[in-house]
Write a protein that holds these residues in place. Structure first.
Motif, PDB file in Angstrom:
ATOM      1  N   VAL A 126     -23.367 127.685  79.697  1.00  0.00           N
ATOM      2  CA  VAL A 126     -21.997 126.767  80.610  1.00  0.00           C
ATOM      3  C   VAL A 126     -22.400 126.007  80.413  1.00  0.00           C
ATOM      4  CG1 VAL A 126     -20.649 126.756  82.034  1.00  0.00           C
ATOM      5  CG2 VAL A 126     -21.831 129.191  81.389  1.00  0.00           C
ATOM      6  N   ASP A 127     -21.467 125.016  79.537  1.00  0.00           N
ATOM      7  CA  ASP A 127     -20.829 123.428  79.757  1.00  0.00           C
ATOM      8  C   ASP A 127     -20.755 123.094  80.755  1.00  0.00           C
ATOM      9  OD1 ASP A 127     -20.795 120.959  79.011  1.00  0.00           O
ATOM     10  OD2 ASP A 127     -19.338 121.181  76.974  1.00  0.00           O
ATOM     11  N   CYS A 128     -21.109 122.323  81.600  1.00  0.00           N
ATOM     12  CA  CYS A 128     -20.157 121.137  83.170  1.00  0.00           C
ATOM     13  C   CYS A 128     -19.411 120.470  82.763  1.00  0.00           C
ATOM     14  CB  CYS A 128     -21.226 122.197  83.915  1.00  0.00           C
ATOM     15  SG  CYS A 128     -22.946 120.685  83.940  1.00  0.00           S
ATOM     16  N   GLY A 129     -19.634 120.453  81.248  1.00  0.00           N
ATOM     17  CA  GLY A 129     -19.103 119.100  81.141  1.00  0.00           C
ATOM     18  C   GLY A 129     -18.006 118.598  81.302  1.00  0.00           C
ATOM     19  N   GLY A 130     -16.774 119.835  80.686  1.00  0.00           N
ATOM     20  CA  GLY A 130     -15.842 119.452  79.985  1.00  0.00           C
ATOM     21  C   GLY A 130     -15.470 121.209  79.222  1.00  0.00           C
ATOM     22  N   ASN A 131     -14.430 121.238  79.464  1.00  0.00           N
ATOM     23  CA  ASN A 131     -13.503 123.104  79.527  1.00  0.00           C
ATOM     24  C   ASN A 131     -14.046 122.995  78.455  1.00  0.00           C
ATOM     25  OD1 ASN A 131     -12.094 122.045  81.736  1.00  0.00           O
ATOM     26  ND2 ASN A 131     -10.034 121.543  80.968  1.00  0.00           N
ATOM     27  N   THR A 132     -14.132 124.628  78.095  1.00  0.00           N
ATOM     28  CA  THR A 132     -14.435 124.854  76.707  1.00  0.00           C
ATOM     29  C   THR A 132     -13.925 126.369  77.013  1.00  0.00           C
ATOM     30  OG1 THR A 132     -16.645 125.804  77.542  1.00  0.00           O
ATOM     31  CG2 THR A 132     -16.709 123.552  76.452  1.00  0.00           C
ATOM     32  N   THR A 133     -13.560 126.803  75.396  1.00  0.00           N
ATOM     33  CA  THR A 133     -13.054 128.056  74.962  1.00  0.00           C
ATOM     34  C   THR A 133     -13.813 128.515  74.024  1.00  0.00           C
ATOM     35  OG1 THR A 133     -10.508 127.510  75.942  1.00  0.00           O
ATOM     36  CG2 THR A 133     -10.963 129.287  74.561  1.00  0.00           C
TER      37      THR A 133
END
Length: 267
Positions: free
Chosen positions: A244-251
């Motif tokens: 999970v990327d906690c640095g920004g919104n991802t889809t």
């Protein structure tokens, strides 16, 4: 002599007239008797000179109603009614039909497993509390649930939790979700809100670090799907690790079809 013969002839003539009159009257009475109710005549068994009246019906030809359940009819052994035809065929056909219906009932009603496959993380919405160094992650996951039965299955609830560094950072439970038709598959999205704080507040610095573009962390997803059918509940659980990327919104939509519905936990 002549007088005696004349008197004899007249007497004979009167006797013939009386006999004729009696015969006519008797014939008239017989006709009246034939036109009457025949049922009033007594029933007699004409089997010979030594015949007797039937002791059961007392010569009436009818069985009393009060003795219907007490009398037994005697049937000769050679009577065809004692030899039913195609008995073996009917019995065999009945057994085969019952066996076939039983096999079909077991085949269609026998419970089969509910397949649950985790498709992965669909999207991650990230927000921060800069004063308290808290990271908020709303992780949306996708499940594929397949009904292998020949009857409808209800998905009662989905329970999920997310762990990071052996610490539970988020839980979610969604109830009364959907119904899956026989031999059908449905895709369900569910969202788990997570919080990285307290003793893991150091992750705030990592997730907000500007020198790197991707801030992946490894989290363990645990999900339990409860299904019901015919009043019986069945649970299927899965565990998997995801980046999970906690640095920004991802889809991410790679390899996934359009979901049937998106579920959010109650606030």
């Amino acid at each position: 002599m002549g007088k005696s013969l004349s008197h004899l002839a007249q007497q004979t003539k009167h006797d013939c007239q009386d006999s004729l009159t009696s015969s006519l009257e008797g014939g008239t009475q017989d006709d009246d008797g034939k036109n009457g109710d025949v049922s009033q005549f007594p029933y007699v068994e004409f089997t010979g000179r030594d015949s007797v009246t039937c002791p059961t019906c007392q010569g009436t030809g009818r069985i009393p109603r009060g003795q219907e359940n007490q009398l037994v009819a005697l049937i000769p052994y050679s009577d065809q009614r004692l030899r039913p035809r195609r008995t073996k065929l009917y019995v065999t056909a009945s057994v085969l039909v019952c066996l076939l219906l039983s096999i079909l009932a077991v085949f269609f009603l026998f419970p089969r497993t509910i397949d649950v496959s985790y498709s992965g993380v669909k999207s991650v919405f990230v927000s921060y509390d800069r004063d308290k160094h808290i990271v908020y992650l709303n992780i949306t996951n996708t499940l594929n649930i397949t009904n292998n039965n020949y009857y409808t299955v209800e998905v009662a609830n989905v329970t999920a939790q997310v762990q990071f560094a052996k610490t539970v950072i988020g839980k979610s439970r969604i109830s009364n979700i959907t119904a899956i038709s026989p031999l059908d598959m449905k895709q369900i999205d569910y969202m788990v809100p997570t919080i990285i704080a307290d003793e893991m507040s150091y992750m705030y610095d990592y997730c907000t670090l500007q020198t790197i573009k991707v801030h992946n962390i490894v989290v363990m997803m645990q999900v339990t799907v409860t299904t019901t059918y015919f009043g019986h509940a069945e649970q299927v659980s899965q565990e998997m690790y995801q980046y999970v990327d906690c640095g920004g919104n991802t889809t991410s939509f790679g390899g996934m079809t359009k979901p049937s519905n998106i579920l959010h936990p109650p606030e």
